[in-house]
Design a protein around this motif. Structure first.
Motif, mmCIF file in Angstrom:
data_model
loop_
_atom_site.group_PDB
_atom_site.id
_atom_site.type_symbol
_atom_site.label_atom_id
_atom_site.label_comp_id
_atom_site.label_asym_id
_atom_site.label_seq_id
_atom_site.Cartn_x
_atom_site.Cartn_y
_atom_site.Cartn_z
ATOM 1 N N VAL A 23 0.832 -1.206 0.000
ATOM 2 C CA VAL A 23 0.000 0.000 0.000
ATOM 3 C C VAL A 23 0.862 1.250 0.000
ATOM 4 O O VAL A 23 0.511 2.264 -0.611
ATOM 5 C CB VAL A 23 -0.959 -0.012 1.204
ATOM 6 C CG1 VAL A 23 -1.725 1.291 1.300
ATOM 7 C CG2 VAL A 23 -1.933 -1.181 1.096
ATOM 8 N N ALA A 31 -2.212 4.287 -7.085
ATOM 9 C CA ALA A 31 -1.968 3.755 -5.751
ATOM 10 C C ALA A 31 -0.817 4.494 -5.075
ATOM 11 O O ALA A 31 -0.822 4.685 -3.851
ATOM 12 C CB ALA A 31 -1.667 2.262 -5.818
ATOM 13 N N GLN A 34 -2.171 7.651 -3.691
ATOM 14 C CA GLN A 34 -2.971 7.352 -2.504
ATOM 15 C C GLN A 34 -2.073 7.035 -1.313
ATOM 16 O O GLN A 34 -2.364 7.435 -0.178
ATOM 17 C CB GLN A 34 -3.906 6.187 -2.808
ATOM 18 C CG GLN A 34 -4.980 6.524 -3.832
ATOM 19 C CD GLN A 34 -5.773 5.312 -4.279
ATOM 20 O OE1 GLN A 34 -5.325 4.178 -4.147
ATOM 21 N NE2 GLN A 34 -6.959 5.546 -4.835
ATOM 22 N N TYR A 178 -10.288 -5.104 -5.596
ATOM 23 C CA TYR A 178 -9.127 -4.443 -4.995
ATOM 24 C C TYR A 178 -7.831 -5.074 -5.479
ATOM 25 O O TYR A 178 -7.612 -6.277 -5.325
ATOM 26 C CB TYR A 178 -9.209 -4.536 -3.471
ATOM 27 C CG TYR A 178 -8.182 -3.705 -2.729
ATOM 28 C CD1 TYR A 178 -7.660 -2.538 -3.280
ATOM 29 C CD2 TYR A 178 -7.749 -4.075 -1.460
ATOM 30 C CE1 TYR A 178 -6.735 -1.775 -2.596
ATOM 31 C CE2 TYR A 178 -6.823 -3.312 -0.760
ATOM 32 C CZ TYR A 178 -6.319 -2.163 -1.332
ATOM 33 O OH TYR A 178 -5.397 -1.406 -0.647
ATOM 34 N N GLY A 184 -7.060 1.985 -5.355
ATOM 35 C CA GLY A 184 -7.913 1.659 -4.227
ATOM 36 C C GLY A 184 -9.049 0.727 -4.597
ATOM 37 O O GLY A 184 -9.310 0.450 -5.766
ATOM 38 N N GLN A 185 -9.759 0.246 -3.578
ATOM 39 C CA GLN A 185 -10.843 -0.697 -3.796
ATOM 40 C C GLN A 185 -12.103 0.020 -4.276
ATOM 41 O O GLN A 185 -12.378 1.147 -3.907
ATOM 42 C CB GLN A 185 -11.150 -1.468 -2.517
ATOM 43 C CG GLN A 185 -11.620 -0.593 -1.354
ATOM 44 C CD GLN A 185 -12.125 -1.416 -0.191
ATOM 45 O OE1 GLN A 185 -12.713 -2.472 -0.380
ATOM 46 N NE2 GLN A 185 -11.881 -0.946 1.025
#
Length: 377
Positions: A23, A31, A34, A178, A184-185
């Motif tokens: 992540v 991603a 994020q 996801y 993101g999901q």
């Protein structure tokens, strides 16, 4: 905790240090942005949390009962300077976090096409977005490529540095699509379509899974996302076309049945319009599609109640006051065309429609509320 227990935890700490926190270290630009947002937000909040925790320990130590040198002011009740620090610092953090959240909410909107491949690398003008239709099944994932006419179960691939648009739906219950390394999901819901725009920047095999509990086989609802260079992706498409089976509506109805821990399957051909039928919940033969039903309802529906619904209101200026704006009121008279009727089943009806008899002369025209005067041939 005793010293022996701390020493026993050291090997576990060393093992965890080698983990790849995907992540915070993803391979896709969306991603990555994020992840940066998570880091920046955490640091901003730590600007308040760390001083508060440190001052709590400091005050407890400095003003302990045994410290007779500390100032003792039992009548103290207010400090303007202290109030400014207590309220101003958190307020500034909230303002910054609010502005950051507002900007990133729009810039990283999953429905918004991406504007860059990576930092300082805008999307080329000639770049063509790769369309991938995603269907969450019980308990597996189906990926369809409308551009190439292929599909795969629990496997998806895309070229590096090419914009991707996922069109996501579900066959039965709500689910969540996801791929942590990509973006993101996004929720998948039956009868609805969500979207996700993303790009992968590094080749590799990345894990994807369902992030929303959906029943007994949820834990095995995993797939692999392959990021490939252009040549590798074209070879993958060729392999699927050459070695895959055919996926039609009957095959999909069998695939749709609940099953757990499904292996990868590939389909070299896909029936045209399958994803649209899945989205509108009308894969079964003879079933009305949801969008057709919605169109009929928008026109007033069927039956006598529908006729009344389509009548314009007395205070509707577009229909009652001679204005030229707005559509003419219409009502639904049928849900199929003459070409769709089967002559073997309804020969008399088809013959009547093909050569209708002239309507008889009416002694007096039949008029109804809101209905036009019937014409006489």
């Amino acid at each position: 905790m005793s010293r022996s227990r701390l020493l026993a935890l050291l090997p576990l700490t060393a093992a965890l240090s080698g983990c790849d926190l995907v992540v915070l270290n993803p391979s896709g630009d969306v991603a990555s942005q994020q992840g940066q947002l998570v880091v920046v937000s955490t640091l901003l909040m730590l600007l308040i949390i760390v001083p508060v925790m440190a001052l709590t320990v400091l005050f407890a130590w400095r003003y302990r009962q045994s410290n007779t040198k500390a100032r003792y002011e039992p009548e103290w009740d207010h400090s303007t300077q202290l109030e400014l620090v207590i309220w101003a610092a958190p307020l500034l953090i909230i303002i910054v976090l609010g502005a950051l959240t507002w900007m990133t909410t729009h810039l990283l909107d999953p429905y918004r096409p991406i504007e860059r491949i990576a930092a300082n690398r805008p999307v080329p003008a000639e770049a063509k977005t790769l369309e991938i239709d995603v269907v969450a099944l019980d308990w597996k994932w189906l990926f369809l490529y409308p551009e190439y006419g292929i599909a795969a179960v629990n496997e998806v691939a895309a070229p590096v540095d090419r914009p991707i648009r996922f069109n996501i739906t579900s066959s039965s219950v709500m689910n969540s699509f996801y791929i942590p390394a990509l973006a993101g999901q996004i929720y998948a819901m039956p009868g609805m379509q969500t979207q996700l725009h993303a790009v992968i920047n590094q080749p590799g095999a990345y894990k994807g899974f369902s992030a929303n509990y959906s029943g007994a086989g949820f834990s095995g609802m995993r797939f692999t996302f392959h990021g490939m260079v252009d040549g590798g992706f074209e070879r993958w498409v060729s392999e699927v076309k050459a070695g895959g089976g055919a996926l039609d509506r009957n095959g999909y109805l069998q695939l749709e049945r609940p099953s757990e821990n499904e292996p990868v399957r590939r389909y070299g051909t896909v029936e045209a319009g399958l994803f649209k039928a899945i989205l509108n919940m009308c894969v079964e033969p003879g079933k009305m599609c949801m969008n057709d039903m919605a169109a009929i309802d928008a026109r007033g529906g069927l039956g006598m109640a529908g006729i009344h619904i389509t009548m314009p209101l007395l205070y509707d200026k577009h229909a009652r006051r001679g204005a030229v704006f707005g559509p003419e009121p219409r009502d639904v008279i049928g849900i199929c065309t003459v070409a769709e009727l089967v002559p073997e089943l309804v020969p008399d009806l088809v013959a009547d429609l093909a050569a209708p008899e002239p309507a008889p002369e009416l002694a007096a025209p039949l008029l109804g509320a809101g209905l036009p005067r019937p014409s006489t041939p």
